[in-house]
Design an enzyme around this catalytic site. Sequence first.
Site, mmCIF file in Angstrom:
data_model
loop_
_atom_site.group_PDB
_atom_site.id
_atom_site.type_symbol
_atom_site.label_atom_id
_atom_site.label_comp_id
_atom_site.label_asym_id
_atom_site.label_seq_id
_atom_site.Cartn_x
_atom_site.Cartn_y
_atom_site.Cartn_z
ATOM 1 C CG HIS A 154 -5.840 -2.875 0.233
ATOM 2 N ND1 HIS A 154 -5.185 -1.899 -0.762
ATOM 3 C CD2 HIS A 154 -4.725 -1.577 1.460
ATOM 4 C CE1 HIS A 154 -3.861 -1.421 -0.806
ATOM 5 N NE2 HIS A 154 -4.461 -0.779 1.035
ATOM 6 C CB SER B 232 -0.765 0.357 0.746
ATOM 7 O OG SER B 232 -1.909 0.661 0.820
ATOM 8 C CG ASP C 241 -6.463 -2.749 -3.005
ATOM 9 O OD1 ASP C 241 -7.109 -1.975 -3.349
ATOM 10 O OD2 ASP C 241 -5.127 -2.897 -3.571
#
Length: 431
Positions: free
Chosen positions: A410, A298, A381
């Site tokens: 995610h 991320s 995601d």
Amino acid sequence: MKIIHKLVLLIFFLSANTKAQNTTAPIKLIDILLTTSHPDWNYKLNEEATVKISVLRYGSAVENVEIEYQYGPEQLAPEKKGTLKLTHGIGEINIGTMNTPGFRQLKVQTKIDGYVYKNEIKVGFAPFEIQPTVKMPNDFDRFWEKAKAENSKIPMDAVITHKPELSTPTVDVYLVRLQNYKLGHYLYGYLSKPKDDKKHPVLFNPPGAGVKKINPITSYVDDGFISFNTEIHGVSPETNETDFQEIRKQLTDYWAIHLEDKDNYYYKSVYLGCVRAIDFLTSLPEFDQKNVVVTGGSQGGALTMVTAGIDKRVNYIAAFYPALCDNSGYLHDRAGGWPHMFSDKHKNNSPEKLQTMEYYDVVNFAKKIKIPGFYSAGYNDNTCPPTSTLSAFNSVKAPKEIVITPISAHWRFGETNAQSIKWLQQKCGIE
């Protein structure tokens, strides 16, 4: 005293028993299973994609159930909405096609016995041909070389404090404070070293998004690395809770702080902090003098790629679903990356903010990467949409490999994470 003791034990027993009786179910009572007509979820341009929908209870089809659906380009307003009755709990929806590389998204939901159940799926159309929308500034290299040169003049002033209470029989843990960006401006991290007095590759693990207190990560030591995991906001993990909560309030939407000013944008100190982390790791006497690794997911995935693009000392990276990729995508009618700064075309959409973003977009650092990399992403995601992450991956010209687990949102599977560690170990010669 005996009566009080018995009452305490009874209360404890009843409390524990109540919690055990009310444990949250690990699975859903009703499943909506979405299955693409292509098992890899990839389609050619102008090829229509069909999704099979199965509504299941206890693994068996639910009769005469009605679903609501909507589909269109990912993260944008849907092109079509409707309802579909599944007589035997199974049906199909043609969600259309694309004539340019990208992703389409289907969202479905149904209401059964008063409860709403949802699911969604994205499919790719020539995903490895997606090209970024963000522009490369002509002075990008000069901007960052100047910034690094200025930062190198700031003394690191490392304060390293051994933490026996956080250490293990095989790992020594240290809280580290490093000066970075300006005098009196610091970042914090936990250094984890094996207790073997040997030389090892060093691994930098930048953090995901948000303002939170970090904890030491000792697992990388078990994998053969000296590791350093950090925060980015100058917040010591030992900050008292009252002060910490006040800092969190002040840093709400930190990604937008000074977005109109490329020389003072919030992420400038963050990116230079990554270089400072490499300064620190390569100064350790236990560093093997050969292997510098960066890995994260991320925002940490973004900082992994940024560090590789900005610091030639890095040898290998493993980046998962990186944020901050192709932020301008929304201005071209497609999904952009986290933090979705231009998802509202009328917010943040000024020439100054757009220009600043170009100096910090991960895509432009991806183009500078010269070292081997392991990458991974999932199609489902919504935080770091695949259109954005693949625009960055496709911009990397160095040796690379990617693991796509299309069903992932995610997050990543343990198997993929293990694969990345094995890849890094092999590259660094760790047996």
